[in-house]
Design an enzyme around this catalytic site. Sequence first.
Site, short mmCIF file in Angstrom:
data_model
loop_
_atom_site.label_atom_id
_atom_site.label_comp_id
_atom_site.label_asym_id
_atom_site.label_seq_id
_atom_site.Cartn_x
_atom_site.Cartn_y
_atom_site.Cartn_z
CE1 TYR A 135 -4.34 0.78 -0.17
CE2 TYR A 135 -4.34 -1.46 0.66
CZ TYR A 135 -4.99 -0.41 0.05
OH TYR A 135 -6.29 -0.56 -0.35
CD GLU A 183 -4.58 5.25 1.08
OE1 GLU A 183 -4.41 5.94 2.11
OE2 GLU A 183 -5.57 4.55 0.88
CG ASP A 232 -8.39 10.04 -24.04
OD1 ASP A 232 -7.40 9.29 -24.08
OD2 ASP A 232 -9.53 9.64 -23.69
CB THR A 276 -4.68 3.47 -21.89
OG1 THR A 276 -4.45 3.58 -23.29
CG2 THR A 276 -6.14 3.67 -21.60
CE LYS A 278 -7.17 1.77 -25.69
NZ LYS A 278 -7.46 2.43 -24.44
NE ARG A 292 -6.78 -3.94 -19.62
CZ ARG A 292 -6.91 -4.05 -20.95
NH1 ARG A 292 -6.16 -4.87 -21.63
NH2 ARG A 292 -7.79 -3.33 -21.59
C1 LIG Z 1 -9.66 7.39 -26.14
C2 LIG Z 1 -9.86 6.51 -24.96
N1 LIG Z 1 -9.94 7.07 -23.74
C3 LIG Z 1 -10.12 6.32 -22.64
C4 LIG Z 1 -10.23 4.96 -22.72
C5 LIG Z 1 -10.51 4.19 -21.48
O1 LIG Z 1 -9.47 3.40 -21.08
P1 LIG Z 1 -9.68 2.17 -20.06
O2 LIG Z 1 -10.44 1.15 -20.82
O3 LIG Z 1 -8.30 1.78 -19.71
O4 LIG Z 1 -10.44 2.71 -18.89
C6 LIG Z 1 -10.12 4.33 -23.96
C7 LIG Z 1 -10.22 2.86 -24.04
O5 LIG Z 1 -10.48 2.28 -25.04
C8 LIG Z 1 -9.94 5.13 -25.12
O6 LIG Z 1 -9.87 4.59 -26.33
#
Ligand SMILES: Cc1ncc(COP(=O)(O)O)c(C=O)c1O
Length: 422
Positions: A53, A55, A200, A227, A230, A236
């Site tokens: 842990y 935090e 994002d 993320t 990918k 993950r």
């Molecule tokens: C553009 C985008 N943002 C956020 C996410 C969410 O990621 P997670 O599935 O790890 O929560 C994804 C997942 O496919 C994504 O393609």
Amino acid sequence: MHYSFVSQQDPEVFEALEGEERRQAEGLELIPSENYVSRAVREALGSAFTNKYSEGLPGKRYYGGQEFTDQVEEIARTRACRLFAAAYANVQPLSGAPANLAVYHAVLQPGDTVMGMDLSHGGHLTHGHPLTVAAQLFRFVTYKMKNPETGEIDYEAMRMAARREKPKLIIAGFSAYTRELDYAAFADIAREVGALAMADIAHTAGLIAGGVLANPFSHSFDLITTTTHKTLRGPRGGMILVREENEELITRINRAVFPGLQGGPHMNVIAAKAVAFGEALHSSFGDYCTAVLRNAKAMAAVFAREGVRMLGGGTDNHLLLLDVYGSFGVGGKEAEEVLDAVGITLNKNTIADDPRPPLDPSGVRLGTPAITTRGMGEVECARVAEIIVEALRARDDRAKKKALRDEVRELAAAFPVPEKFV
Ligand SMILES: Cc1ncc(COP(=O)(O)O)c(C=O)c1O
């Protein structure tokens, strides 16, 4: 990977573990958000850090015994900043969706407006789908493509909408869009209306880190969420990056992650992130990213030759979106099942302004990150695209589908899942 302890202790779970290993080895993975991690990343994921842990942040924890958690989190943070030219990285978000929610929590007040890409035009659920908790707290407005045949985003319409709707945050990012984003246009619109610009880059993080796609920070974006799986080929997980040494913004982000949304970070995952970021900093990662793009273009060339409609007319990145209903008269659900039966895994996907329902849309989405990790090149990728076309055309022909299944197995066997990338 061997599971000697699980196999002896828990045969039921072992059966599932082994089955998944076999499925991944024998089939071809074309889901664009999936990839294979190295053995080193898997070792870190299974390390003693899973017991700990921690935090708080390095140097400011709420529990004792943090000598090595601090060490590994600092390595992950420093490498993340180097990969994306960021001033600051918070590597604790548990995944992409929590990373986005943390940014919303950090920079918005309930009722504030956020602008994101329309879901059916390629945006992600976390950019405003009505069923998300974010959509219940904030007001989401959308932008779209001007023309789904070219994929060009209607930046002028976006500017007009931003002037009218006055968003506090504009999101550039997608999960099913095939063209380069014009980050400069996004940043310009955000600046004009006084919004923060957030990218994002969940899908394209690896390609940005590998230098084959533009970095939103080069166009003055304030924040990046992503993320770490990918294209980035890590465990993950999620992460938030801040472009400038803006103490106030950094503090708000940190507090939104913990205690705003999370308790203890998953230190084994953070250790695995550090290992994956180390791999992405290696010069060979750029070659991998170049191959991902080249392979996607090789697949697009086959689909174009065979008259298959591709949303956006092709691809600039790692993914392709096919209108299988328009091209083959088969819905996305059936197409996914037909291809699964020949050993190719991809996913059904809504296409722009899809008249069909989300559980059986008109499209399928596929991509090259995983098969490129296996070492496939343009020749193999072009053949995989042909197999997709042949399987969808011969979907009622059992003998043909069996022949294609055998061919897929042979191809997979010739390109085993690697364990080592550097
Ligand atoms: C553009 C985008 N943002 C956020 C996410 C969410 O990621 P997670 O599935 O790890 O929560 C994804 C997942 O496919 C994504 O393609």
